[in-house]
Enzyme design. Sequence first.
Site, PDB file in Angstrom:
ATOM      1  N   ASP A 102       0.945  -1.062   0.146  1.00  0.00           N
ATOM      2  CA  ASP A 102       0.124   0.006  -0.005  1.00  0.00           C
ATOM      3  C   ASP A 102       0.903   1.146   0.060  1.00  0.00           C
ATOM      4  OD1 ASP A 102      -2.216   1.758   0.389  1.00  0.00           O
ATOM      5  OD2 ASP A 102      -3.327   0.131   1.625  1.00  0.00           O
ATOM      6  N   ASP A 204      -2.764   4.673  -2.531  1.00  0.00           N
ATOM      7  CA  ASP A 204      -3.945   5.351  -1.777  1.00  0.00           C
ATOM      8  C   ASP A 204      -4.092   6.794  -2.307  1.00  0.00           C
ATOM      9  OD1 ASP A 204      -5.430   5.403   0.991  1.00  0.00           O
ATOM     10  OD2 ASP A 204      -4.034   7.043   1.350  1.00  0.00           O
ATOM     11  N   HIS A 333     -11.003  -2.068   4.417  1.00  0.00           N
ATOM     12  CA  HIS A 333     -10.725  -1.825   5.828  1.00  0.00           C
ATOM     13  C   HIS A 333     -11.307  -0.393   6.091  1.00  0.00           C
ATOM     14  CE1 HIS A 333      -8.047   0.402   3.091  1.00  0.00           C
ATOM     15  NE2 HIS A 333      -7.598   1.248   4.254  1.00  0.00           N
ATOM     16  N   ASP A 334     -12.009   0.169   4.867  1.00  0.00           N
ATOM     17  CA  ASP A 334     -12.627   1.425   5.160  1.00  0.00           C
ATOM     18  C   ASP A 334     -14.237   1.286   5.011  1.00  0.00           C
ATOM     19  OD1 ASP A 334     -10.447   2.976   5.120  1.00  0.00           O
ATOM     20  OD2 ASP A 334     -10.389   3.393   3.043  1.00  0.00           O
TER      21      ASP A 334
END
Length: 528
Positions: A102, A204, A333-334
């Site tokens: 990431d 990201d 994860h969000d």
Amino acid sequence: MTERNDHPWWERGTVYQIYPRSFQDSDGDGVGDLAGIERRLDHVAALGVDAIWLSPIFPSPMADFGYDVADYCDVDPLFGDLASFDRVLAAAHERGLKLLLDFVPNHTSDRHPWFVDSRTGRDSTKRDWYIWRDPAPDGGPPNNWISDFGGSAWEYDPVSGQYYLHAFLASQPDLNWRNPAVKAAMFDAMRFWLDRGVDGFRIDVLWHIVKAEGFPDNPPNPYWRPGITERDRLIQRHSTDQPEAHAIAAEMRALADSYGADGQARVLIGEIFLPNDAHARWYGTLDRPQVHLPFNFQLIENAWDAATLRTMIAAYEASLPPYGWPNWVIGSHDAARIAARVGEPQARVAAMLLLTLRGTPTLYQGDELGIGKVDIPADRVRDPQELRQPGIGIGRDRSRTPMPWDGAPFAGFSTVEPWLPLNPDWHTRNVAAQERDPASMLALYRHLLALRRTHPALSVGGMHLLDAADGVLAYERRHGDEVLRVALNLTQDAKPLPFAGTVVLSTLGGATSDTLRANEGMIFRPTS
């Protein structure tokens, strides 16, 4: 649609996201780490996926749990060190798994040496590595931009009398990608990991990395209302998706492609939240490609009903350039977990949808177990987004809870209380328990992933939406002479099957000759 036979691994395969803090703790501190990931790689390989994506592992103060990077070329001691990363990478490759990191290019931590230097004064050699501006005439922020975490996107520095920009927390200052030195340093960081052997990056908030010159105010959003995240009070017209960002993405792609001479393509997956037309531009052009896969979150963002999904799938497919490969995500994860959003019966249908649509699917750890809603007590909330804007349902801790591995204390994740609570049903909903149950969610995911591997129609074939009863989503996948059809009942009522054929797999097990049961998905081989 013209068929191809030269699909690279990232088109044929499936990606599995690991949130390192919550995968496996190996040293008894309640937080997952790289040695824990290495220990559990056999679970990932047994699923049948092709690549793992690790959320950030770089040194960080953890204000945003790794998305505030203090050093792009090292590993945070919480997770291990470079040697432990190398072991994970080697172990993944031994199992035939690719590994993606990431990469966080929009901002650093305020403790990154670059920003520490930048903040020393206006004459710092690193001052222009970040975005500093004088106050507005009234002494306030330079414009009306809002942080994604709420409040002004500008933080005042009383020592220098200027504001710096932060699209997220004030401790996450935005880099100035218009400065060639910044771009050079960040490309060097990418090379560091590519040289080490990583197979690509998930990038990201890629669409954030360049801002409009002059920093004009963003226009108001006429559809905003209280109770929605404050960020959405404005349309991010000038703070995101600028033309110059596309040029940078094209340079990133050229860098990644330069490492593909060994026949093993490095992949770039861009995190991009935009409408279809703007989203599709991130593929670039044939002669100047950008990211391989601009992440498509529409299965998370849209209502869960057949009519909506059918319209959305058709519009998304139509928006893609001829050379653009689709991709799909149902969890991250969000976002709230799929089983929490639609319930476990429909989460089984969602698994079949994700793994039979045309395009590259990304799975999120724990969704293969059907982990559902996890209530986080107020005193256990860790997410800065939730702490800054409580009560509107945007907290991300709910999807970051630890993986339950077995019935041992703390679900085999740790020997101590984990950093976030476990799912409340962890005693029965864990990997070991589901491995013993041939009707489990885990078994369903393994069956679906095995089918993708053995049936090119599902992995790389073309797709055609089919007519079906209200509440049923149906489509055909075809590659060469192989044809498979999928029918998904998104309702609580039985529905007539839209076509005849031999059942290859049902989400409920067994099959009936003419009916889709409530909450059932089926894959068919049509009658010739």
